[in-house]
Write a protein that holds these residues in place. Structure first.
Motif, short mmCIF file in Angstrom:
data_model
loop_
_atom_site.label_atom_id
_atom_site.label_comp_id
_atom_site.label_asym_id
_atom_site.label_seq_id
_atom_site.Cartn_x
_atom_site.Cartn_y
_atom_site.Cartn_z
N ILE A 12 37.48 30.39 41.82
CA ILE A 12 38.77 29.86 42.27
C ILE A 12 39.81 30.98 42.33
O ILE A 12 40.52 31.13 43.32
N PHE A 13 39.89 31.77 41.27
CA PHE A 13 40.91 32.81 41.24
C PHE A 13 40.59 33.94 42.22
O PHE A 13 41.51 34.55 42.78
N ARG A 14 39.32 34.18 42.47
CA ARG A 14 38.97 35.14 43.53
C ARG A 14 39.45 34.61 44.87
O ARG A 14 40.04 35.34 45.67
N LYS A 15 39.24 33.33 45.10
CA LYS A 15 39.67 32.71 46.36
C LYS A 15 41.19 32.76 46.51
O LYS A 15 41.71 32.92 47.60
N LYS A 16 41.90 32.65 45.37
CA LYS A 16 43.37 32.72 45.39
C LYS A 16 43.88 34.16 45.51
O LYS A 16 45.07 34.38 45.67
N GLY A 17 42.97 35.13 45.43
CA GLY A 17 43.37 36.53 45.53
C GLY A 17 43.81 37.13 44.21
O GLY A 17 44.32 38.24 44.17
N ASN A 18 43.60 36.41 43.12
CA ASN A 18 43.96 36.91 41.79
C ASN A 18 42.71 37.49 41.14
O ASN A 18 42.03 36.84 40.36
N TRP A 19 42.44 38.74 41.50
CA TRP A 19 41.20 39.37 41.05
C TRP A 19 41.20 39.66 39.56
O TRP A 19 40.15 39.65 38.93
N LYS A 20 42.36 39.91 38.99
CA LYS A 20 42.42 40.15 37.55
C LYS A 20 41.99 38.90 36.79
O LYS A 20 41.18 38.99 35.87
N GLN A 21 42.49 37.75 37.19
CA GLN A 21 42.12 36.50 36.53
C GLN A 21 40.66 36.17 36.82
O GLN A 21 39.95 35.68 35.95
N ALA A 22 40.21 36.42 38.04
CA ALA A 22 38.81 36.18 38.39
C ALA A 22 37.90 37.02 37.49
O ALA A 22 36.91 36.52 36.96
N THR A 23 38.27 38.29 37.31
CA THR A 23 37.49 39.18 36.45
C THR A 23 37.42 38.63 35.03
O THR A 23 36.35 38.61 34.40
#
Length: 89
Positions: free
Chosen positions: A43-54
């Motif tokens: 979800i966070f990768r899809k939102k463009g928040n790579w730090k949170q995705a990581t």
């Protein structure tokens, strides 16, 4: 329909906040639910928040080293390296 299928449908439909809410509930019930962390990473990768995705991908792989989050995290690193080849963490 299984909860995971519902969440995946919500993600596909871009109803991300609803999916986050369901996943947070899953984690409250079972903090070792690596799939929930993996899906949050997506979800966070899809939102463009790579730090949170990581963060979520790493959380998933700490629980389950065989999680698909491991490969997803590697892809994020590859993309970041491609976009910024001079970056040295």
């Amino acid at each position: 329909m299984e909860t995971t299928d519902i969440i995946k449908d919500l993600i596909a439909e871009n109803r991300l906040e609803e999916a986050i809410e369901l996943l947070n509930r899953r984690i409250e019930q079972n903090e070792k639910d690596d799939e929930a962390y993996y899906l949050l990473g997506n979800i966070f990768r899809k939102k463009g928040n790579w730090k949170q995705a990581t963060f979520y991908y790493l959380s998933a792989t700490e629980i389950n080293p065989e999680s698909p989050a491991k490969q997803a995290q590697e892809v994020l690193v590859d993309i970041q390296n491609f976009m910024n080849p001079d970056f040295n963490p």
